[in-house]
Design a protein around this motif. Sequence first.
Motif, short mmCIF file in Angstrom:
data_model
loop_
_atom_site.label_atom_id
_atom_site.label_comp_id
_atom_site.label_asym_id
_atom_site.label_seq_id
_atom_site.Cartn_x
_atom_site.Cartn_y
_atom_site.Cartn_z
N LYS A 103 21.22 40.63 -23.25
CA LYS A 103 22.31 40.52 -24.24
C LYS A 103 22.15 41.55 -25.35
O LYS A 103 23.14 42.08 -25.87
N HIS B 219 22.38 21.54 -24.64
CA HIS B 219 23.36 22.35 -23.92
C HIS B 219 22.80 23.75 -23.66
O HIS B 219 22.72 24.59 -24.56
N SER C 218 23.95 25.77 -21.08
CA SER C 218 24.91 26.65 -20.40
C SER C 218 25.96 27.09 -21.42
O SER C 218 25.76 26.98 -22.62
N THR C 219 27.06 27.63 -20.93
CA THR C 219 28.11 28.12 -21.83
C THR C 219 29.47 27.65 -21.32
O THR C 219 29.61 27.17 -20.20
N GLY C 220 30.47 27.80 -22.17
CA GLY C 220 31.84 27.58 -21.75
C GLY C 220 32.29 26.14 -21.65
O GLY C 220 33.31 25.86 -21.02
N ASP D 10 23.37 23.08 -29.18
CA ASP D 10 23.83 24.25 -28.43
C ASP D 10 22.81 25.38 -28.62
O ASP D 10 22.63 25.88 -29.73
N THR E 179 22.87 28.43 -27.29
CA THR E 179 23.48 29.76 -27.38
C THR E 179 24.88 29.64 -27.98
O THR E 179 25.88 29.90 -27.32
N PRO E 180 24.97 29.22 -29.24
CA PRO E 180 26.28 28.96 -29.83
C PRO E 180 27.12 30.21 -30.00
O PRO E 180 26.65 31.22 -30.52
N GLY E 181 28.36 30.15 -29.54
CA GLY E 181 29.31 31.23 -29.72
C GLY E 181 30.23 30.91 -30.89
O GLY E 181 30.06 29.90 -31.59
#
Length: 329
Positions: A51, A227, A229-231, A249, A251-253
């Motif tokens: 990333k 969490h 995963s993503t999405g 989360d 990997t928070p977006g």
Amino acid sequence: MAGKVMNAVQFDGFGGGAAGLKHVEVPVPAPKKDEVLLKLEARSLNPIDWKIQEGMLRLLLPGKFPYIPATDVAGEVVEVGFGVKNFKAGDKVVAMLSHTTGGGLAEFAVAKESLTVNRPAEVSAAEGAGLPVAGLTALQALTQSAGIKLDSSGKPANILITAASGGVGHYAVQLAKLGNTHVTATCGARNIEFVKSLGADEVLDYKTPDGAALKSPSGQKYDAIIHCSTGVPWSTFEPNLCESGKVIDITPGPSAMLTFAIKKLTFSKKQLVPLLLIPKREDLEFLVRLVKEGKLKTVVDSKHPLSNAEDAWAKSMDGHATGKIIVEP
């Protein structure tokens, strides 16, 4: 080691994926104050490594180009800098390097004494190298964010772990089961038996209707969702949480951060909590001790030589590794 050169893998700018990696010879770094120089025996890759290359964190990382990626390493101390008290040449260790400077995909690397721990003989280099980012993330998500005690003294809790066969997920399942927890997990169909073998009580195929909806087969609500995963939107999490349940989360977006802010502002009892990993030496020592005692294991998806780091990089970017991807000398 002054004047010597080493093999390393680096990238010179954003983008390019595995093809953007370059094999180079660079000077062996010298340890500064409170640093140790390590001859590396294993490194593990994490999604944050590629990333950074893809520019997803370009406002923060990397510190500069060219950049030698990877932060999770195990090896042998060959030299110590001024002020180092806890290590000497010959010590076997596990260390976490800075994401700002990287350095793991090389024959040697310098690590801060403060994020370096002893590695007992019972813990292999590959097992140790898998631990820092993924293991610490799982540990802090469970203990600090979800409030799970990793012994029998804690109150019973129902936990859901998404993407449970991955790097963080496979550690999270094992760590959660050290506490007084009932663990439901999601993964792909091919990994259901693997995740059960880690200790999960219920495992859902994320591609089935119930798996996509995160519904526990026993119908229970979750005290916490780790969490990985993503999405997944909040509307999927919300009906599965108990009255004061949390989604942690890792990997928070942007949408997750917005949900976090809204839940805080509206004083909702159900919360989304973004995880910000704060590496601590005592936490890494704890994980290494658990591996030594046989209470935690690093599952190795695959091993790749440094000379073919591109395959390891591509596998990490593909996102379907079971456990950890290891790069060895």
